[in-house]
Design a protein around this motif. Structure first.
Motif, PDB file in Angstrom:
ATOM      1  N   PRO A 112       0.814  -1.234   0.124  1.00 23.46           N
ATOM      2  CA  PRO A 112      -0.183  -0.069  -0.063  1.00 23.46           C
ATOM      3  C   PRO A 112       0.837   1.428   0.212  1.00 23.46           C
ATOM      4  N   ALA A 113       2.019   1.365   0.501  1.00 23.35           N
ATOM      5  CA  ALA A 113       2.957   2.298   0.290  1.00 23.35           C
ATOM      6  C   ALA A 113       3.481   2.691  -0.850  1.00 23.35           C
ATOM      7  N   ARG A 114       3.005   1.935  -1.906  1.00 20.07           N
ATOM      8  CA  ARG A 114       3.528   2.276  -3.261  1.00 20.07           C
ATOM      9  C   ARG A 114       2.978   3.698  -3.673  1.00 20.07           C
ATOM     10  N   VAL A 115       1.925   3.791  -3.139  1.00 20.78           N
ATOM     11  CA  VAL A 115       1.260   5.320  -3.528  1.00 20.78           C
ATOM     12  C   VAL A 115       2.196   6.508  -3.200  1.00 20.78           C
ATOM     13  N   GLN A 116       3.199   6.141  -2.454  1.00 22.43           N
ATOM     14  CA  GLN A 116       3.899   7.367  -2.023  1.00 22.43           C
ATOM     15  C   GLN A 116       5.055   7.520  -3.043  1.00 22.43           C
ATOM     16  N   ILE A 117       5.204   6.440  -4.217  1.00 25.09           N
ATOM     17  CA  ILE A 117       6.312   6.696  -5.144  1.00 25.09           C
ATOM     18  C   ILE A 117       5.556   7.711  -6.198  1.00 25.09           C
ATOM     19  N   THR A 118       6.102   9.069  -6.355  1.00 25.71           N
ATOM     20  CA  THR A 118       5.507   9.852  -7.082  1.00 25.71           C
ATOM     21  C   THR A 118       6.822  10.635  -7.844  1.00 25.71           C
ATOM     22  N   ARG A 156       4.386  12.349 -15.187  1.00 25.49           N
ATOM     23  CA  ARG A 156       4.154  12.080 -13.774  1.00 25.49           C
ATOM     24  C   ARG A 156       3.355  10.815 -13.361  1.00 25.49           C
ATOM     25  N   ILE A 157       4.054   9.904 -12.623  1.00 33.35           N
ATOM     26  CA  ILE A 157       3.629   8.786 -12.177  1.00 33.35           C
ATOM     27  C   ILE A 157       2.030   9.027 -11.540  1.00 33.35           C
ATOM     28  N   GLU A 158       1.952   9.946 -10.660  1.00 38.45           N
ATOM     29  CA  GLU A 158       0.369  10.056 -10.201  1.00 38.45           C
ATOM     30  C   GLU A 158      -0.603  10.385 -11.124  1.00 38.45           C
ATOM     31  N   ARG A 187       5.716   2.022 -14.032  1.00 40.33           N
ATOM     32  CA  ARG A 187       6.358   3.100 -13.857  1.00 40.33           C
ATOM     33  C   ARG A 187       6.863   3.230 -12.532  1.00 40.33           C
ATOM     34  N   ILE A 188       6.145   2.896 -11.520  1.00 39.61           N
ATOM     35  CA  ILE A 188       6.566   2.907 -10.137  1.00 39.61           C
ATOM     36  C   ILE A 188       7.665   1.894 -10.073  1.00 39.61           C
ATOM     37  N   LEU A 189       7.682   0.788 -10.509  1.00 35.47           N
ATOM     38  CA  LEU A 189       9.000  -0.110 -10.586  1.00 35.47           C
ATOM     39  C   LEU A 189      10.111   0.680 -11.136  1.00 35.47           C
ATOM     40  N   ILE A 245      14.025   4.433  -0.765  1.00 30.96           N
ATOM     41  CA  ILE A 245      13.424   3.756  -2.009  1.00 30.96           C
ATOM     42  C   ILE A 245      12.223   3.054  -1.516  1.00 30.96           C
ATOM     43  N   LEU A 246      12.430   2.370  -0.150  1.00 33.21           N
ATOM     44  CA  LEU A 246      11.301   1.505   0.243  1.00 33.21           C
ATOM     45  C   LEU A 246      10.191   2.228   1.020  1.00 33.21           C
ATOM     46  N   ARG A 247      10.374   3.713   1.141  1.00 32.00           N
ATOM     47  CA  ARG A 247       9.717   4.528   1.769  1.00 32.00           C
ATOM     48  C   ARG A 247       9.557   4.070   3.067  1.00 32.00           C
TER      49      ARG A 247
END
Length: 117
Positions: free
Chosen positions: A69-75, A82-84, A95-97, A113-115
């Motif tokens: 769920p923390a993957r939404v922090q990857i922006t 823009r990823i978001e 694109r997040i990966l 990286i892993l937030r």
């Protein structure tokens, strides 16, 4: 809507590019695998199977056992986008990966990286 060609590309065919990008900057296969496991919830054994069986990107992300769920922090920006703002879920995951592998290759600390909190 037509599927993007990368969806049917095998994950195993792109994985060596992730490794090469990381290795150029002194990072390891273990670092790349840790990012993939964190993002998807796949185990190392699952990842080995996926790399052996030709799983495509769409299936790879659709079958991820525990998307973090923390993957939404990857922006931010990746490939000029823009990823978001990416609406299509599979492309957003790809694109997040990509962004995480880029951060690894730029020498960012794994905790960032892993937030990690």
């Amino acid at each position: 809507m037509a599927k993007h060609r990368i969806y049917t590309t095998s994950f195993a065919s792109v994985y060596p590019h992730y490794l090469a990008k990381a290795h150029k900057k002194g990072r390891t296969k273990e670092d790349v695998d840790e990012i993939i496991r964190w993002l998807t919830g796949y185990s190392q054994d699952d990842l080995a199977t996926i790399l052996d069986d030709g799983t495509d990107f769409e299936t790879f992300f659709a079958n991820a056992p525990r998307p973090n769920p923390a993957r939404v922090q990857i922006t931010g920006m990746i490939c000029g986008v823009r990823i978001e703002e990416i609406e299509e879920p599979t492309m957003r995951e790809i694109r997040i990966l990509d962004k995480m592998i880029d951060e690894l290759a730029r020498g960012k600390a794994m905790e960032k990286i892993l937030r990690a909190p």
